[in-house]
Design a protein around this motif. Structure first.
Motif, PDB file in Angstrom:
ATOM      1  N   THR A   1      -9.561  -8.896 -67.747  1.00  0.00           N
ATOM      2  CA  THR A   1      -8.931  -7.606 -68.008  1.00  0.00           C
ATOM      3  C   THR A   1      -8.133  -7.194 -66.780  1.00  0.00           C
ATOM      4  N   ASP A   2      -6.836  -6.970 -66.949  1.00  0.00           N
ATOM      5  CA  ASP A   2      -6.012  -6.473 -65.844  1.00  0.00           C
ATOM      6  C   ASP A   2      -6.392  -5.019 -65.598  1.00  0.00           C
TER       7      ASP A   2
ATOM      8  N   THR B   1      -1.019  -9.523 -64.510  1.00  0.00           N
ATOM      9  CA  THR B   1      -1.785 -10.747 -64.691  1.00  0.00           C
ATOM     10  C   THR B   1      -1.225 -11.470 -65.900  1.00  0.00           C
ATOM     11  N   VAL B   2      -1.104 -12.788 -65.793  1.00  0.00           N
ATOM     12  CA  VAL B   2      -0.559 -13.605 -66.883  1.00  0.00           C
ATOM     13  C   VAL B   2      -1.576 -14.696 -67.210  1.00  0.00           C
ATOM     14  N   VAL B   3      -1.867 -14.873 -68.501  1.00  0.00           N
ATOM     15  CA  VAL B   3      -2.747 -15.948 -68.956  1.00  0.00           C
ATOM     16  C   VAL B   3      -1.956 -16.831 -69.909  1.00  0.00           C
ATOM     17  N   ASN B   4      -1.825 -18.099 -69.555  1.00  0.00           N
ATOM     18  CA  ASN B   4      -1.091 -19.070 -70.381  1.00  0.00           C
ATOM     19  C   ASN B   4       0.292 -18.558 -70.785  1.00  0.00           C
TER      20      ASN B   4
ATOM     21  N   LEU C   1      -0.670  -9.793 -69.561  1.00  0.00           N
ATOM     22  CA  LEU C   1      -1.737  -8.986 -70.135  1.00  0.00           C
ATOM     23  C   LEU C   1      -1.402  -7.508 -70.085  1.00  0.00           C
ATOM     24  N   GLU C   2      -1.829  -6.820 -71.113  1.00  0.00           N
ATOM     25  CA  GLU C   2      -1.712  -5.365 -71.153  1.00  0.00           C
ATOM     26  C   GLU C   2      -2.881  -4.798 -70.347  1.00  0.00           C
ATOM     27  N   LYS C   3      -2.593  -3.833 -69.467  1.00  0.00           N
ATOM     28  CA  LYS C   3      -3.666  -3.330 -68.606  1.00  0.00           C
ATOM     29  C   LYS C   3      -4.768  -2.677 -69.438  1.00  0.00           C
TER      30      LYS C   3
ATOM     31  N   TYR D   1      -8.877  -9.966 -72.556  1.00  0.00           N
ATOM     32  CA  TYR D   1      -8.337 -11.158 -73.216  1.00  0.00           C
ATOM     33  C   TYR D   1      -9.331 -12.289 -73.001  1.00  0.00           C
ATOM     34  N   PHE D   2      -9.537 -13.091 -74.037  1.00  0.00           N
ATOM     35  CA  PHE D   2     -10.417 -14.249 -73.909  1.00  0.00           C
ATOM     36  C   PHE D   2      -9.771 -15.309 -73.032  1.00  0.00           C
TER      37      PHE D   2
END
Length: 123
Positions: A73-74, A81-84, A88-90, A94-95
């Motif tokens: 969680t940002d 923060t970026v995943v793949n 990400l929404e603050k 996210y899994f």
């Protein structure tokens, strides 16, 4: 906690012999996560996992669990923060899974999940 430069072992035991639930592997360092929730950021005195970087916020993100899966969680970080490849929404968890790419500020890490430790935490 500072990183460990032992690139060959992603699950280095902690000071008390405990296994990490996951590790974030960067280009030079491995950052083991021994317990969740785990606050990640550059404010050494107020986070569980210290990562230095000019684009890492003081309290950048939180690694947690939901049911039997890891989440990230940002925390409203400045750069995000970026995943793949997905920003990400603050405040929204996210899994994350083994092999995911996580970008914290401008630092990229690969997520390595210790499925045996995760299972013991979520039972």
């Amino acid at each position: 906690m500072l990183g460990n430069s032992n690139q060959g072992n992603f699950f280095v035991p902690g000071p008390n012999g405990e296994s990490p639930v996951m590790s974030l592997a960067g280009k030079k360092d491995i950052f083991p996560v021994y317990d969740v929730p785990c606050v990640v950021g550059r404010d050494r005195q107020n986070v569980d996992l210290y990562i230095f970087g000019y684009t890492v916020s003081r309290r950048h993100l939180v690694i947690g669990t939901y049911e039997d899966r890891l989440t990230v969680t940002d925390e409203g970080s400045t750069v995000g923060t970026v995943v793949n490849g997905e920003k990400l929404e603050k405040g929204v968890p996210y899994f994350i899974a083994d092999g995911d790419k996580i970008v914290i500020g401008d630092l990229e890490f690969t997520c390595h999940v210790n499925k045996y430790k995760l299972k013991s935490l979520t039972e």
